[in-house]
Structures are given as structure tokens and as C-alpha cells.
Design an enzyme around this catalytic site. Structure first.
Site, short mmCIF file in Angstrom:
data_model
loop_
_atom_site.label_atom_id
_atom_site.label_comp_id
_atom_site.label_asym_id
_atom_site.label_seq_id
_atom_site.Cartn_x
_atom_site.Cartn_y
_atom_site.Cartn_z
N LYS A 1 -12.32 -1.86 6.27
CA LYS A 1 -11.48 -2.87 6.90
C LYS A 1 -11.94 -3.05 8.35
O LYS A 1 -12.42 -4.09 8.73
CB LYS A 1 -10.00 -2.47 6.86
CG LYS A 1 -9.50 -2.07 5.47
CD LYS A 1 -9.46 -3.23 4.50
CE LYS A 1 -9.25 -2.84 3.05
NZ LYS A 1 -8.08 -2.07 2.75
N TRP B 1 0.82 -1.21 0.00
CA TRP B 1 0.00 0.00 0.00
C TRP B 1 0.85 1.26 0.00
O TRP B 1 0.52 2.22 -0.69
CB TRP B 1 -0.99 -0.01 1.17
CG TRP B 1 -2.09 -1.01 0.97
CD1 TRP B 1 -2.33 -2.12 1.70
CD2 TRP B 1 -3.07 -1.01 -0.08
NE1 TRP B 1 -3.41 -2.81 1.19
CE2 TRP B 1 -3.88 -2.15 0.11
CE3 TRP B 1 -3.35 -0.16 -1.16
CZ2 TRP B 1 -4.95 -2.47 -0.75
CZ3 TRP B 1 -4.41 -0.48 -2.01
CH2 TRP B 1 -5.19 -1.62 -1.79
N ASP C 1 -1.53 6.35 6.47
CA ASP C 1 -2.64 5.53 5.95
C ASP C 1 -2.91 4.46 7.01
O ASP C 1 -2.12 3.53 7.18
CB ASP C 1 -2.22 4.90 4.62
CG ASP C 1 -3.28 3.96 4.06
OD1 ASP C 1 -4.33 3.75 4.71
OD2 ASP C 1 -3.05 3.43 2.94
C1 PLP Z 1 -7.58 -1.45 1.46
C2 PLP Z 1 -6.52 -0.44 1.64
C3 PLP Z 1 -6.40 0.68 0.78
C4 PLP Z 1 -7.29 0.87 -0.43
O1 PLP Z 1 -8.56 1.19 -0.10
P1 PLP Z 1 -9.67 1.43 -1.25
O2 PLP Z 1 -10.85 1.81 -0.42
O3 PLP Z 1 -9.84 0.15 -1.99
O4 PLP Z 1 -9.21 2.52 -2.12
C5 PLP Z 1 -5.41 1.59 1.01
N1 PLP Z 1 -4.56 1.44 2.05
C6 PLP Z 1 -4.63 0.39 2.90
C7 PLP Z 1 -3.65 0.28 4.01
C8 PLP Z 1 -5.62 -0.57 2.71
O5 PLP Z 1 -5.69 -1.62 3.55
#
Ligand code: PLP
Length: 367
Positions: free
Chosen positions: A203, A105, A179
Site C-alpha cells: 500500500k 479489514w 494493522d
Molecule cells: C490490503 C490490506 C490487507 C490485506 O493485505 P494482503 O497483503 O492482501 O494480505 C490487510 N489489512 C489492511 C488494512 C489492508 O489495507
């Protein structure tokens, strides 16, 4: 009806109580005669829902008053563009953004940022196939980056930061952008150590479609002219996340999850449970040669646990047997292979125990 144990990395398991409450309130929310998804986002009912959700999130994470909480759309990947569009304008051109690459990511984030600024990879664990976090002392931060980006839980690789790394000392005070999509609200954090925290909800919080941004006020108001107004944090903040229609139903469900978290004892209590859940699985992985965790034990994620069978020809049999026991979505991400068990807040300890029981049984019969 039997609910399975769902180990998906996302969209992922939800607290059963929340699903039941949403079902009970589906046709008529609190006597309004409407489902939440039928309400005007500017009406009295929805305003109370979003205000409560915002206040509960602020309380759960102890977000200081000088930070704004924004509810947006666009997901984590959307933020990969939205963050630079909002922050690089603070620096005279050409701005530089520093990235710490610890997994899939953060690599994706750095690739997207190249459209908006110079990207400097201050540290990367790519050489070790993303199984560790490079020591802080080895990071080569630039002198004056617009910000430093980290992904504090790498969902695919199973790597998690414990503390916020101190970057300000080496960068003239550059803000840290994190993030936290896949572990926000799973552990206590010190929000004041970050300039921006962002995460998609699907998540550890709620349905896909909602993205949360927690941003320090002094970082607002520097968006590039090309930044869409709906993603300009200053405009969104000034409009209490109502500049355009926010993802109302997802905000409602996230709000129910926040209330559920408060009933569980808040983030600190959740963190203790998450420690216990992760220990149950990692202790077993460490005690056997039949399975293997490849991540540096110091930085193993409590939320996402990739693991491998020593004999990978048994992978399909393992997954089929798991499915028969209603242990679902254990297949690893295609870029890593093997298995992955995601143990988000809503996964009960009993679910992890059922997984470990199955793994032990599979080892006994196939090992
Ligand atoms: C799932 C995830 C993303 C992407 O998220 P989307 O909603 O599909 O754009 C970005 N960063 C992390 C750490 C993730 O787990």
C-alpha cells in the site's frame, strides 16, 4: 512514456525516483555484477541491503530498542493468523482476543482469529455501515484478553485512527495490536503504545510480497506449537529475518523507499504533505453537493478517500473521463461502491490537484 496518476488502493503508486533507481541498478547492483534478485540472501551484498532497510525503518518510525523489526511474507491476511498463533499462547486456554471492528479489514481479522481463540467484539461500527469509530468510552473490553486488535486505517471504508487508543488501563495491560498496512509511514506514531504493528508493503511502501512486523520483545517466545516455524516471530527475530529466504527484491525496493522518505524530510514532513493532500480533496467534497463523503469528518482517512457522486448513474462516465485524463484506478471497492482515491506517500500534491480539477470540470459539464 507518460506516467499516469494512479489512485489504486494497492498495490499502489511508487515514488518515481525509486523506480528509476531500481531500473538503473537492475542489471548490476553497485558493481556486484548481479541484480538484487539474483543475489544470495546470505551474501555480503544483500546483508548490507537488509541491514540498511531495517535501520532506516527504525529511524523513520523512531522504533524503540526493545522492539524487533521483522521482514516476512504472508501479507496482511497472513498476519491475521500469524498474530494469534504468536500471541494467544501467553494466556492459559481458552484465550480471548478483543477486536474493535471499524471496517472490512478488522472484520476479516476477527473472523480469522476465531480459529485460534475466543473472539470478543469489544466495539463495532457495523451498524453504521462503517462510517465512524465507536467512542472509546463505549468499548466493552474483556478483563484479560491476550491482546486488543485494531486496524488503524481501514483501506476500504476510509476510516483512520489518529492516536493509539489506550486499552491497557481497562485490560490489565493487554497489548494493542495494530494493522497499519495502509498508512504506516504516512504519519508520526508513538510505537511504544503498541505491542505489535504489522503491515503489508504494497500500500504505502513497496511491492507486494513483503510484510513488516514490529513487535515488543517481551511478546516473543509464546507461539502455539502449531505455528509454522517460518512465521514464529521469535525464530524469525533470532535469525534476523533470515530463517528462510526473505522476499529479497521487495526488501530492496522498500529500502529504497525508506531512503526516499528520509530525503523527503522523514515521516513528519510526509505527514504535513499528506494533511495538505487530503484537505484539498475533502474540502472540495464538502463544498459541493455533486459529490459526497460519507465518513464521519473526525475519522476520515488521509490515505483512502471513498466518495460518491450524488447521481450514481454518472459513475461510468466519471471513470471514463478520469481515465482519458490519465487519472487511474478510482473505482470504489465493490463492497462500498462509488469512488475511492488513495493518496499514499508517493502520490504528489499535483496528482490530487489534477483529480480535483477534473472533478470540478465534470461537475460543471454534467451537474
Ligand atoms: C490490503 C490490506 C490487507 C490485506 O493485505 P494482503 O497483503 O492482501 O494480505 C490487510 N489489512 C489492511 C488494512 C489492508 O489495507
Amino acid at each position: 512514456m507518460t506516467r499516469a496518476y494512479n489512485f489504486s488502493a494497492g498495490p499502489a503508486v511508487m515514488p518515481e525516483e525509486v523506480l528509476e533507481q531500481a531500473a538503473a541498478e537492475m542489471l548490476d547492483w553497485h558493481g556486484s555484477g548481479m541484480s538484487v534478485m539474483e543475489m544470495s540472501h546470505r551474501g555480503r551484498e544483500f546483508t548490507s541491503i537488509i541491514d540498511t532497510a531495517r535501520a532506516d525503518l527504525r529511524a523513520l518510525l523512531a522504533v524503540p530498542p526493545e522492539y524487533k523489526i521483522l521482514f516476512l511474507q504472508g501479507g496482511g491476511l497472513g498476519e491475521n493468523a500469524i498474530v494469534p498463533m504468536n500471541l494467544v499462547g501467553r494466556k492459559s486456554k481458552p484465550a480471548t482476543i478483543d477486536f474493535i471492528q471499524t471496517g472490512s479489514w478488522s472484520v476479516k481479522s476477527s473472523a480469522e482469529a476465531r480459529k485460534y481463540a475466543n473472539v470478543h467484539i469489544a466495539a463495532s461500527a457495523a451498524g453504521g455501515k462503517f462510517t465512524h469509530i465507536p467512542e472509546r468510552s463505549t468499548w466493552k473490553l474483556s478483563a484479560d484478553p491476550a491482546y486488543v486488535h485494531v486496524c488503524t486505517n481501514e483501506t476500504i471504508d476510509g476510516i483512520e485512527f489518529g492516536d493509539a487508543p489506550d486499552v491497557a488501563a481497562d485490560t490489565g495491560g493487554a497489548p494493542l495490536v495494530a494493522d497499519m498496512s495502509s498508512h504506516i509511514l504516512s504519519r508520526a506514531i508513538d510505537v511504544s503504545r503498541y505491542g505489535v504493528i504489522f503491515g503489508g508493503a504494497q500500500k504505502n511502501i513497496g511491492p507486494a510480497g513483503l510484510t513488516m512486523v514490529i513487535v515488543r520483545e517481551d511478546l516473543l517466545g509464546h507461539a502455539l506449537p502449531i505455528c509454522p516455524s517460518a512465521f514464529n516471530w521469535k525464530i524469525v527475530a533470532d535469525n534476523d529475518s533470515m530463517f528462510n529466504t526473505p522476499p529479497t527484491y521487495a526488501i530492496y525496493i522498500a529500502g529504497l523507499v525508506f531512503q526516499w522518505l528520509k530525503r523527503q524530510g522523514g515521516v513528519a514532513a510526509m505527514e504535513q504533505r499528506n494533511i495538505a493532500k487530503a484537505a484539498l480533496l475533502y474540502d472540495y467534497l464538502d463544498a459541493t453537493d455533486f459529490y459526497e463523503s460519507r465518513v464521519d469528518p473526525k475519522v476520515r482517512s488521509r490515505m483512502n478517500v471513498p466518495f460518491f457522486l450524488a447521481d450514481e448513474t454518472l459513475n461510468d462516465a466519471f471513470l471514463n473521463g478520469a481515465k482519458e485524463r490519465r487519472l487511474l484506478q478510482l473505482k470504489g471497492h465493490k463492497s462500498v461502491g462509488g469512488m475511492r482515491a488513495s493518496l499514499y506517500n508517493a502520490m504528489p500534491l499535483a496528482g490530487v490537484a489534477a483529480l480535483v480539477d477534473y472533478m470540478r470540470e465534470f461537475e460543471r459539464t454534467r451537474g
